[in-house]
Enzyme design. Structure first.
Site, PDB file in Angstrom:
ATOM      1  N   ILE A  14      -7.038  -6.949  -0.453  1.00  0.00           N
ATOM      2  CA  ILE A  14      -7.390  -8.307  -0.892  1.00  0.00           C
ATOM      3  C   ILE A  14      -7.476  -9.231   0.327  1.00  0.00           C
ATOM      4  O   ILE A  14      -8.355 -10.096   0.400  1.00  0.00           O
ATOM      5  CB  ILE A  14      -6.360  -8.863  -1.899  1.00  0.00           C
ATOM      6  N   ASP A  33      -0.634  -8.335  10.437  1.00  0.00           N
ATOM      7  CA  ASP A  33      -0.594  -7.167   9.550  1.00  0.00           C
ATOM      8  C   ASP A  33       0.169  -6.059  10.271  1.00  0.00           C
ATOM      9  O   ASP A  33      -0.002  -5.887  11.484  1.00  0.00           O
ATOM     10  CB  ASP A  33      -2.024  -6.695   9.244  1.00  0.00           C
ATOM     11  N   ASN A  37      -0.445   0.025   5.531  1.00  0.00           N
ATOM     12  CA  ASN A  37      -1.322   0.556   4.484  1.00  0.00           C
ATOM     13  C   ASN A  37      -2.727  -0.043   4.649  1.00  0.00           C
ATOM     14  O   ASN A  37      -3.406  -0.343   3.671  1.00  0.00           O
ATOM     15  CB  ASN A  37      -0.740   0.214   3.096  1.00  0.00           C
ATOM     16  N   SER A 127       2.340 -11.178  -8.913  1.00  0.00           N
ATOM     17  CA  SER A 127       1.736 -10.095  -9.680  1.00  0.00           C
ATOM     18  C   SER A 127       2.000 -10.277 -11.169  1.00  0.00           C
ATOM     19  O   SER A 127       3.079 -10.729 -11.571  1.00  0.00           O
ATOM     20  CB  SER A 127       2.351  -8.778  -9.210  1.00  0.00           C
ATOM     21  N   TYR A 151       9.212  -3.152  -7.700  1.00  0.00           N
ATOM     22  CA  TYR A 151       8.066  -3.899  -7.152  1.00  0.00           C
ATOM     23  C   TYR A 151       7.955  -5.253  -7.856  1.00  0.00           C
ATOM     24  O   TYR A 151       7.895  -6.313  -7.215  1.00  0.00           O
ATOM     25  CB  TYR A 151       6.769  -3.095  -7.322  1.00  0.00           C
ATOM     26  N   LYS A 155       8.677  -9.274  -6.526  1.00  0.00           N
ATOM     27  CA  LYS A 155       7.741 -10.407  -6.617  1.00  0.00           C
ATOM     28  C   LYS A 155       8.405 -11.575  -7.354  1.00  0.00           C
ATOM     29  O   LYS A 155       8.239 -12.739  -6.983  1.00  0.00           O
ATOM     30  CB  LYS A 155       6.456  -9.980  -7.329  1.00  0.00           C
ATOM     31  N   ASN A 181      -5.139  -7.008 -12.127  1.00  0.00           N
ATOM     32  CA  ASN A 181      -5.386  -5.794 -11.325  1.00  0.00           C
ATOM     33  C   ASN A 181      -6.657  -5.903 -10.481  1.00  0.00           C
ATOM     34  O   ASN A 181      -7.757  -5.626 -10.979  1.00  0.00           O
ATOM     35  CB  ASN A 181      -5.451  -4.574 -12.245  1.00  0.00           C
ATOM     36  N   PRO A 295       6.798   6.291 -14.643  1.00  0.00           N
ATOM     37  CA  PRO A 295       7.977   5.415 -14.716  1.00  0.00           C
ATOM     38  C   PRO A 295       7.639   3.986 -14.284  1.00  0.00           C
ATOM     39  O   PRO A 295       6.904   3.790 -13.322  1.00  0.00           O
ATOM     40  CB  PRO A 295       8.954   6.040 -13.703  1.00  0.00           C
TER      41      PRO A 295
HETATM   42  N1  UFG Z   1      -3.085   5.026 -14.131  1.00  0.00           N
HETATM   43  C1  UFG Z   1      -3.430   6.288 -14.532  1.00  0.00           C
HETATM   44  N2  UFG Z   1      -3.653   7.229 -13.565  1.00  0.00           N
HETATM   45  C2  UFG Z   1      -3.550   6.970 -12.238  1.00  0.00           C
HETATM   46  C3  UFG Z   1      -3.188   5.655 -11.841  1.00  0.00           C
HETATM   47  C4  UFG Z   1      -2.948   4.702 -12.816  1.00  0.00           C
HETATM   48  O1  UFG Z   1      -3.531   6.571 -15.728  1.00  0.00           O
HETATM   49  O2  UFG Z   1      -3.753   7.879 -11.416  1.00  0.00           O
HETATM   50  C5  UFG Z   1      -2.891   3.974 -15.154  1.00  0.00           C
HETATM   51  C6  UFG Z   1      -1.525   3.310 -15.132  1.00  0.00           C
HETATM   52  O3  UFG Z   1      -0.617   4.031 -15.916  1.00  0.00           O
HETATM   53  C7  UFG Z   1      -1.865   1.923 -15.677  1.00  0.00           C
HETATM   54  C8  UFG Z   1      -3.283   1.669 -15.188  1.00  0.00           C
HETATM   55  O4  UFG Z   1      -3.809   2.940 -14.873  1.00  0.00           O
HETATM   56  O5  UFG Z   1      -1.896   1.951 -17.090  1.00  0.00           O
HETATM   57  C9  UFG Z   1      -3.343   0.811 -13.934  1.00  0.00           C
HETATM   58  O6  UFG Z   1      -2.481   1.350 -12.948  1.00  0.00           O
HETATM   59  P1  UFG Z   1      -2.574   0.927 -11.412  1.00  0.00           P
HETATM   60  O7  UFG Z   1      -1.638   1.800 -10.665  1.00  0.00           O
HETATM   61  O8  UFG Z   1      -3.994   0.904 -10.975  1.00  0.00           O
HETATM   62  O9  UFG Z   1      -2.077  -0.586 -11.386  1.00  0.00           O
HETATM   63  P2  UFG Z   1      -0.752  -1.228 -12.061  1.00  0.00           P
HETATM   64  O10 UFG Z   1      -1.118  -1.748 -13.395  1.00  0.00           O
HETATM   65  O11 UFG Z   1       0.398  -0.319 -11.921  1.00  0.00           O
HETATM   66  O12 UFG Z   1      -0.575  -2.533 -11.175  1.00  0.00           O
HETATM   67  C10 UFG Z   1       0.011  -2.492  -9.926  1.00  0.00           C
HETATM   68  C11 UFG Z   1       0.686  -3.835  -9.710  1.00  0.00           C
HETATM   69  C12 UFG Z   1      -0.301  -4.936  -9.608  1.00  0.00           C
HETATM   70  C13 UFG Z   1      -1.326  -4.591  -8.613  1.00  0.00           C
HETATM   71  C14 UFG Z   1      -1.945  -3.270  -8.956  1.00  0.00           C
HETATM   72  C15 UFG Z   1      -2.943  -2.855  -7.923  1.00  0.00           C
HETATM   73  O13 UFG Z   1       1.543  -4.129 -10.776  1.00  0.00           O
HETATM   74  O14 UFG Z   1       0.349  -6.106  -9.174  1.00  0.00           O
HETATM   75  O15 UFG Z   1      -0.942  -2.267  -8.985  1.00  0.00           O
HETATM   76  O16 UFG Z   1      -2.299  -2.741  -6.694  1.00  0.00           O
HETATM   77  F1  UFG Z   1      -2.297  -5.538  -8.641  1.00  0.00           F
END
Ligand code: UFG
Length: 340
Positions: A14, A33, A37, A127, A151, A155, A181, A295
């Site tokens: 971002i 930075d 990552n 977040s 995480y 935040k 997201n 988890p």
């Molecule tokens: N998911 C899968 N398979 C994967 C990865 C994710 O099914 O390989 C699912 C997760 O279970 C979730 C959805 O896809 O239901 C989104 O998962 P992400 O890992 O892409 O993102 P999160 O919702 O976990 O969000 C986290 C943080 C946010 C951040 C985001 C992107 O909570 O603040 O990651 O970095 F913006």
């Protein structure tokens, strides 16, 4: 003199898109930075898109207080945007201390340096995960928070720290943005999401499956109380998030103190819906298996973006098809990410 903005975490996903947006609107950008990552090549791409010089980059950990002070001494910084954080939900469950240390410790070090150098304007990356297991969606900023993983807790702690600092330090203005997201990429295909190692987030993982670099996608659970049982999220185009930060800078002084806004589209998509949208937008098939829940995950997080729409007279404008198309464009043009 153009205003100088310190972008902490500016080489990341971002952050780099926000640097483009700021440079294209005449800001001077200084980046800090630790590259844990991210890649310094992202900033070369930023400069190419914005047709400017490569922004100054300090490779350092913001918890190194003397190094951070030097940065504030060297530049006439008027505002700070703080993106730098560890951000993988699943990983945070396994390494809580590292998450608190990095995300909370980084924020307190940054705020100390700002105070020391008289910088009073901050845009903070929070977040949607702070809302935890939402009782209902869409979520407004007034809905209760209940983080379900380290995480998200890190935040939420940062938000509380910033609230207290704003109460204590006269003239301190913070815009706290709870992103939903962020996905997608710059439409040029030059800039995108290039996490180190195997991606943990859905969109970058899916892009690599589409490309054949990873064999199959795992869908983490199909027994959630959602439209098709898979997790629902509010995916928001990174270009909209970047634009949102530029607009946020213009509104930092609207009101004193700490203000919180959701940054999302208001549209929720399940994992299976995102897979279908990606397949439609790219013509690629995404093989997948349904596995156990991950988890720390929750069923659904969707923004009510009304508050930001009203306060800034601004809203996100890019849809899911654009997010998928642009993510894929970056992935297919950069087979090994910025290493190409
Ligand atoms: N998911 C899968 N398979 C994967 C990865 C994710 O099914 O390989 C699912 C997760 O279970 C979730 C959805 O896809 O239901 C989104 O998962 P992400 O890992 O892409 O993102 P999160 O919702 O976990 O969000 C986290 C943080 C946010 C951040 C985001 C992107 O909570 O603040 O990651 O970095 F913006």
């Amino acid at each position: 003199m153009p205003a100088t903005v310190l972008v902490v975490g500016g080489a990341g996903f971002i952050g780099s898109h926000t640097c483009v947006e700021l440079l294209q609107h005449g800001y001077e950008v200084v980046v800090v930075d630790d590259l844990s990552n991210s890649s310094p090549h992202s900033l070369e791409r930023v400069a190419k898109i914005a047709d400017t010089a490569v922004p100054v980059l300090y490779v350092m950990d913001i918890r190194d207080r003397s190094a951070l002070s030097e940065v504030f001494r060297a530049h006439p910084i008027e505002a700070v945007i703080h993106f730098a954080a560890k951000k993988a939900v699943g990983e945070s469950v396994g390494m809580p201390v590292e998450y608190y240390d990095n995300n909370v410790g980084g924020t307190t070090a940054l705020v100390s340096a700002m105070r020391e150098h008289g910088v009073r304007r901050l845009v903070f990356s929070s977040s949607c995960s702070v809302y935890g297991n939402a009782v209902k969606v869409p979520l407004t900023e007034r809905d209760p928070v209940a983080p379900t993983n380290p995480y998200a807790s890190s935040k939420w702690l940062c938000e509380q720290i910033l609230t207290d600092v704003c109460r204590r330090v006269p003239g301190m203005n913070v815009l706290n943005l709870r992103y939903f997201n962020p996905v997608g990429a710059h439409p040029s295909g030059l800039l995108g999401e290039d996490p180190r190692g195997v991606p943990v987030n859905l969109m970058p993982y899916m892009s690599r499956v589409a490309h054949g670099r990873l064999a199959r996608l795992r869908v983490f659970g199909d027994d959630y109380p959602t439209v098709d049982g898979t997790g629902v999220r509010d995916y928001v185009h990174v270009m909209d998030v970047a634009e949102g930060h530029r607009v946020a800078l213009q509104h930092l002084d609207d009101e004193a103190g700490m203000r919180t806004f959701n940054l999302g589209t208001g549209v929720g998509s399940s994992v299976l819906q995102l897979i279908a949208a990606f397949e439609d937008a790219t013509g690629r098939r995404i093989p997948y298996d349904v596995t156990d829940r991950r988890p720390g995950d929750v069923a659904a997080l969707v923004a009510d973006p009304t508050a930001v729409n009203r306060a800034w007279n601004w809203s996100t404008s890019r849809d899911l098809a654009a997010m998928c198309r642009d993510a894929w464009h970056f992935q297919s043009r950069n087979l090994a990410g910025y290493a190409d």
